[in-house]
Design a protein around this motif. Sequence first.
Motif, mmCIF file in Angstrom:
data_model
loop_
_atom_site.group_PDB
_atom_site.id
_atom_site.type_symbol
_atom_site.label_atom_id
_atom_site.label_comp_id
_atom_site.label_asym_id
_atom_site.label_seq_id
_atom_site.Cartn_x
_atom_site.Cartn_y
_atom_site.Cartn_z
ATOM 1 N N PRO A 137 49.293 35.622 28.712
ATOM 2 C CA PRO A 137 48.517 35.364 27.222
ATOM 3 C C PRO A 137 48.709 37.010 26.455
ATOM 4 C CG PRO A 137 47.289 34.375 28.883
ATOM 5 C CD PRO A 137 48.249 35.117 29.559
ATOM 6 N N GLN A 138 49.014 36.905 25.111
ATOM 7 C CA GLN A 138 48.996 37.921 24.466
ATOM 8 C C GLN A 138 47.746 38.953 24.394
ATOM 9 O OE1 GLN A 138 51.794 39.412 23.071
ATOM 10 N NE2 GLN A 138 52.948 37.772 24.510
ATOM 11 N N LYS A 139 46.578 38.265 24.096
ATOM 12 C CA LYS A 139 45.385 38.734 23.971
ATOM 13 C C LYS A 139 44.304 37.838 24.523
ATOM 14 C CE LYS A 139 46.383 40.901 19.520
ATOM 15 N NZ LYS A 139 46.226 41.234 18.082
ATOM 16 N N LYS A 140 44.109 36.797 24.058
ATOM 17 C CA LYS A 140 42.681 36.165 24.434
ATOM 18 C C LYS A 140 43.326 35.453 25.925
ATOM 19 C CE LYS A 140 39.647 32.239 23.427
ATOM 20 N NZ LYS A 140 39.409 31.327 22.451
ATOM 21 N N GLY A 141 42.451 35.867 26.931
ATOM 22 C CA GLY A 141 42.413 35.176 28.173
ATOM 23 C C GLY A 141 43.579 35.927 29.059
ATOM 24 N N ARG A 142 44.200 37.142 28.801
ATOM 25 C CA ARG A 142 45.044 37.635 29.518
ATOM 26 C C ARG A 142 44.119 38.412 30.761
ATOM 27 N NH1 ARG A 142 50.049 40.132 28.128
ATOM 28 N NH2 ARG A 142 50.590 42.018 29.177
ATOM 29 N N GLN A 143 43.108 39.054 30.555
ATOM 30 C CA GLN A 143 42.484 39.688 31.671
ATOM 31 C C GLN A 143 42.188 38.384 32.940
ATOM 32 O OE1 GLN A 143 39.788 42.602 31.138
ATOM 33 N NE2 GLN A 143 40.966 44.089 29.982
ATOM 34 N N LYS A 145 43.711 35.563 33.349
ATOM 35 C CA LYS A 145 44.762 35.121 33.878
ATOM 36 C C LYS A 145 45.342 36.254 35.078
ATOM 37 C CE LYS A 145 48.310 32.135 34.327
ATOM 38 N NZ LYS A 145 47.911 30.784 34.737
ATOM 39 N N LEU A 146 45.216 37.649 34.678
ATOM 40 C CA LEU A 146 45.718 38.462 35.690
ATOM 41 C C LEU A 146 44.725 38.493 36.724
ATOM 42 C CD1 LEU A 146 46.180 41.397 33.035
ATOM 43 C CD2 LEU A 146 48.095 40.476 35.020
ATOM 44 N N LYS A 147 43.591 38.318 36.644
ATOM 45 C CA LYS A 147 42.568 38.133 37.541
ATOM 46 C C LYS A 147 42.967 37.059 38.760
ATOM 47 C CE LYS A 147 38.428 40.464 35.556
ATOM 48 N NZ LYS A 147 37.142 40.258 34.911
ATOM 49 N N GLN A 148 43.224 36.018 37.968
ATOM 50 C CA GLN A 148 43.744 34.805 38.699
ATOM 51 C C GLN A 148 44.809 35.009 39.434
ATOM 52 O OE1 GLN A 148 43.928 31.717 35.650
ATOM 53 N NE2 GLN A 148 41.669 31.275 35.483
ATOM 54 N N LEU A 149 45.772 35.511 38.972
ATOM 55 C CA LEU A 149 47.040 35.687 39.581
ATOM 56 C C LEU A 149 46.992 36.768 40.530
ATOM 57 C CD1 LEU A 149 49.511 35.803 36.388
ATOM 58 C CD2 LEU A 149 49.239 33.919 38.052
ATOM 59 N N LEU A 169 53.002 46.216 33.390
ATOM 60 C CA LEU A 169 53.054 46.868 34.624
ATOM 61 C C LEU A 169 51.823 47.665 35.357
ATOM 62 C CD1 LEU A 169 56.719 48.340 34.823
ATOM 63 C CD2 LEU A 169 56.153 46.152 36.022
ATOM 64 N N GLU A 170 51.286 48.608 34.142
ATOM 65 C CA GLU A 170 49.944 49.168 34.314
ATOM 66 C C GLU A 170 48.893 48.042 34.512
ATOM 67 O OE1 GLU A 170 49.544 51.882 34.682
ATOM 68 O OE2 GLU A 170 51.053 53.296 33.705
ATOM 69 N N GLN A 171 48.909 47.073 34.001
ATOM 70 C CA GLN A 171 47.678 46.283 34.303
ATOM 71 C C GLN A 171 47.982 45.414 35.621
ATOM 72 O OE1 GLN A 171 48.320 43.794 30.597
ATOM 73 N NE2 GLN A 171 46.459 44.470 29.933
ATOM 74 N N ILE A 172 49.399 45.168 35.900
ATOM 75 C CA ILE A 172 49.573 44.481 37.337
ATOM 76 C C ILE A 172 48.994 45.684 38.370
ATOM 77 C CG2 ILE A 172 51.481 44.066 39.151
ATOM 78 C CD1 ILE A 172 52.881 42.900 36.789
ATOM 79 N N LYS A 173 49.239 46.864 38.086
ATOM 80 C CA LYS A 173 48.729 47.967 39.064
ATOM 81 C C LYS A 173 47.107 47.825 39.199
ATOM 82 C CE LYS A 173 48.951 52.579 40.407
ATOM 83 N NZ LYS A 173 49.427 54.141 40.151
ATOM 84 N N GLU A 174 46.528 47.788 37.962
ATOM 85 C CA GLU A 174 45.174 47.671 37.858
ATOM 86 C C GLU A 174 44.374 46.657 38.650
ATOM 87 O OE1 GLU A 174 41.596 47.130 34.618
ATOM 88 O OE2 GLU A 174 43.789 47.539 33.839
ATOM 89 N N PHE A 175 45.089 45.393 38.241
ATOM 90 C CA PHE A 175 44.444 44.037 39.061
ATOM 91 C C PHE A 175 44.831 43.711 40.266
ATOM 92 C CE2 PHE A 175 43.640 43.525 34.336
ATOM 93 C CZ PHE A 175 42.292 43.131 34.453
ATOM 94 N N PHE A 176 45.977 43.731 40.508
ATOM 95 C CA PHE A 176 46.813 43.621 41.887
ATOM 96 C C PHE A 176 46.608 44.696 42.972
ATOM 97 C CE2 PHE A 176 48.604 40.548 39.187
ATOM 98 C CZ PHE A 176 49.093 39.340 39.799
ATOM 99 N N GLY A 177 46.531 45.950 42.532
ATOM 100 C CA GLY A 177 46.339 47.205 43.579
ATOM 101 C C GLY A 177 47.560 47.825 43.964
#
Length: 243
Positions: A137-143, A145-149, A169-177
């Motif tokens: 998602p571009q904005k709403k629901g993006r975080q 969705k990342l937590k779910q994935l 990529l930065e958000q993947i690092k933040e949420f995935f580790g």
Amino acid sequence: MSGMMYFVPTPVGNLEDMTFRAVRILKEVDYILCEDTRTSGILLKHYEIAKPLKSYHLHNEHQATQKIIDDLKKGQNIAIITDAGTPGISDPGYLLAKAIADENLEMQCLPGATAFVPALVVSGLPNNEFLFAGFLPQKKGRQTKLKQLAAEKRTVILYESPHKINTTLEQIKEFFGDETQVSLSREISKKFEETKRGSISDVIAFSKTKTLKGEIVLVVNNVGNKELVEVNPTKNKYKNIEN
């Protein structure tokens, strides 16, 4: 009798990736639905396909679908293509397929090109089970969705555009580790096709040093949250290895 609706995959890059059957079908139908008639015109001209073209894209698919249903009921055979890949996969096509199914009309989807399959294969990451998530998602629901994935135990496949790739990529690092393994593929089947594999930090560093062009496929494996899978070469069967 009603007509047939054909969902026809088109090359994601190299024009030679059309199948013989796809070319034949496009030459036989009554008309072709195109995401962008100018882009599709290049491909159709290359294969000497001269059929009436009609626009069918995200901004008009709701209005255009009923006319297509009516034409199918009249016995016309129709094909839909998009700018690249398989219609309905992160491209227009789902609403049309649903409408055809609801009306119990005939449709076929030809096998063919889609960007995430070659990216998954060459990633070297576990591919016995995977989740294709398309674009975030571009904005709403993006975080959310990342937590779910990030909780997924399967390999995750994402599409991303060049101007958002560094943020994603930065958000993947933040949420995935930090232990997350990533494969980034771009320009699939084209002259400058390229795949970068490694830790999320390695791929971030790579992305920041280059100006990436074209649609990008990310294959993400959160090794800190799942069992790794390897092939037993003697029995050719998968076995699970605990982290």
